[in-house]
Design a protein around this motif. Sequence first.
Motif, short mmCIF file in Angstrom:
data_model
loop_
_atom_site.label_atom_id
_atom_site.label_comp_id
_atom_site.label_asym_id
_atom_site.label_seq_id
_atom_site.Cartn_x
_atom_site.Cartn_y
_atom_site.Cartn_z
N THR A 1 -13.25 -7.09 -17.01
CA THR A 1 -12.41 -6.86 -18.04
C THR A 1 -10.74 -6.57 -17.56
N THR A 2 -11.39 -5.73 -16.47
CA THR A 2 -10.10 -4.90 -16.03
C THR A 2 -9.81 -5.46 -14.70
N TYR A 3 -9.48 -6.76 -15.00
CA TYR A 3 -9.11 -7.63 -13.41
C TYR A 3 -9.18 -9.09 -13.64
N ASP A 4 -8.00 -10.60 -13.50
CA ASP A 4 -8.30 -10.95 -12.81
C ASP A 4 -8.84 -11.50 -11.62
N THR A 5 -8.48 -10.91 -11.04
CA THR A 5 -9.20 -11.30 -9.53
C THR A 5 -9.22 -9.52 -8.73
N PHE A 6 -10.37 -9.34 -8.51
CA PHE A 6 -10.33 -7.88 -7.49
C PHE A 6 -9.36 -7.65 -6.77
N GLY A 7 -8.46 -6.97 -6.84
CA GLY A 7 -7.55 -6.71 -5.84
C GLY A 7 -6.37 -6.97 -5.89
N VAL A 8 -5.54 -7.77 -7.22
CA VAL A 8 -4.63 -7.99 -7.43
C VAL A 8 -3.90 -7.76 -8.62
N PHE A 9 -3.03 -6.69 -8.45
CA PHE A 9 -2.23 -6.07 -9.59
C PHE A 9 -0.93 -6.33 -9.76
N GLU A 10 -0.67 -7.04 -11.23
CA GLU A 10 0.57 -7.27 -11.42
C GLU A 10 0.99 -6.24 -12.50
N CYS A 11 2.55 -5.70 -12.38
CA CYS A 11 3.50 -5.39 -12.84
C CYS A 11 4.69 -5.44 -12.80
N THR A 12 5.31 -4.74 -13.30
CA THR A 12 7.20 -4.11 -12.94
C THR A 12 7.30 -2.84 -12.77
N LEU A 13 8.16 -2.43 -12.09
CA LEU A 13 8.58 -0.84 -12.07
C LEU A 13 10.38 -1.03 -12.48
N PRO A 14 10.59 -0.21 -12.88
CA PRO A 14 11.99 0.12 -13.30
C PRO A 14 13.02 0.37 -11.74
N MET A 15 14.21 0.71 -11.87
CA MET A 15 15.02 1.01 -10.73
C MET A 15 15.17 2.00 -10.44
N GLY A 16 14.95 3.01 -8.86
CA GLY A 16 14.23 3.91 -9.09
C GLY A 16 13.41 4.15 -7.69
N SER A 17 13.57 5.58 -7.20
CA SER A 17 13.09 5.94 -5.77
C SER A 17 11.09 6.62 -6.71
N TYR A 18 10.40 6.14 -5.96
CA TYR A 18 8.71 6.04 -6.01
C TYR A 18 8.26 6.13 -4.68
N THR A 19 6.93 7.31 -5.26
CA THR A 19 5.68 7.46 -3.81
C THR A 19 4.41 6.42 -4.63
N MET A 20 3.93 5.41 -3.89
CA MET A 20 3.54 4.87 -4.10
C MET A 20 1.98 5.12 -3.96
#
Length: 297
Positions: free
Chosen positions: A91-110
């Motif tokens: 229930t935590t994924y459709d395919t293990f190891g595949v994430f789908e998200c968006t980010l607002p404009m800005g500077s990030y540390t991943m």
Amino acid sequence: MNNFIFMAGLILLFAACSKENEKMVNNAQMEGTVAPVKVHVTGFSVSQEDYPITRAAQNVANYQGVESVTLAFYNGSTEVLKTTQLKGDATTYDTFGVFECTLPMGSYTMVVVAYKTMEDSPFELTSATSAAYTGAHVFETFSATQAVNIVNTSAVDISATLNRIVSKLEVHSSDGRTANVTNIRMTFAAGGKGFNPSTGLATANTGFANTVGISAEAGATSNSVSYLFLASDTQNINVTIETLDSDGNTLFSKTVENVPFKRNRVTILTGAMYSNAAVDGSFELETSWLSNYNGNF
């Protein structure tokens, strides 16, 4: 030195994360237009000489040492997004190891961390510089961090390689287990259970004790394992090895001084722990690094 790669198809794309454990924090500067971001975690960088695993490259979903993957983005000290996939919970994924998200404009540390947990050994990622196992044990852990800048709404493609950041201790008995011994306790005088994802180094250097059960039958030799995070890439640490009965009483205790550890390397200590010879036995440590570090006690 041959490098050993486990392929991990981690992808961060578009927006929902509806099947993932996600936490998002938006402030006034981050509200508004968002951009699609695609993250490819290209694999786990593992030195074949350091770990005695000789299999060919494999997908993260097939690697038994990893059961969870956490992906997070931080804007300064603010956690913008964090999501975790659990291999055992579809229930935590459709395919293990595949994430789908968006980010607002800005500077990030991943930050990306791949790891294993148990019920008595949860894992917490609390910031771009702090993560830890908060229970009884440390397990195999891979980590990567990377700066990400979202400057417009165009799709962003990111690749990252996760490196194994733990050191591993194996304690091998040269004699057979006696029936009254049920556990082995390995106490480290330094190192820790937590690490800084940006460096892969321990956030505390005070040491800890790790107690594990023994699966070997009575009369058979045993092999006990511990993982730890080091305060530097290589570190010499005093290690105390104890055998315990079912009531927790210590039956045998020996401290090995200045045991050499290295990140992504296995240190092996071998000696008698169960027989009368163990009482007067001494520790002998080789002084050069081999494919694995092997010491006798």
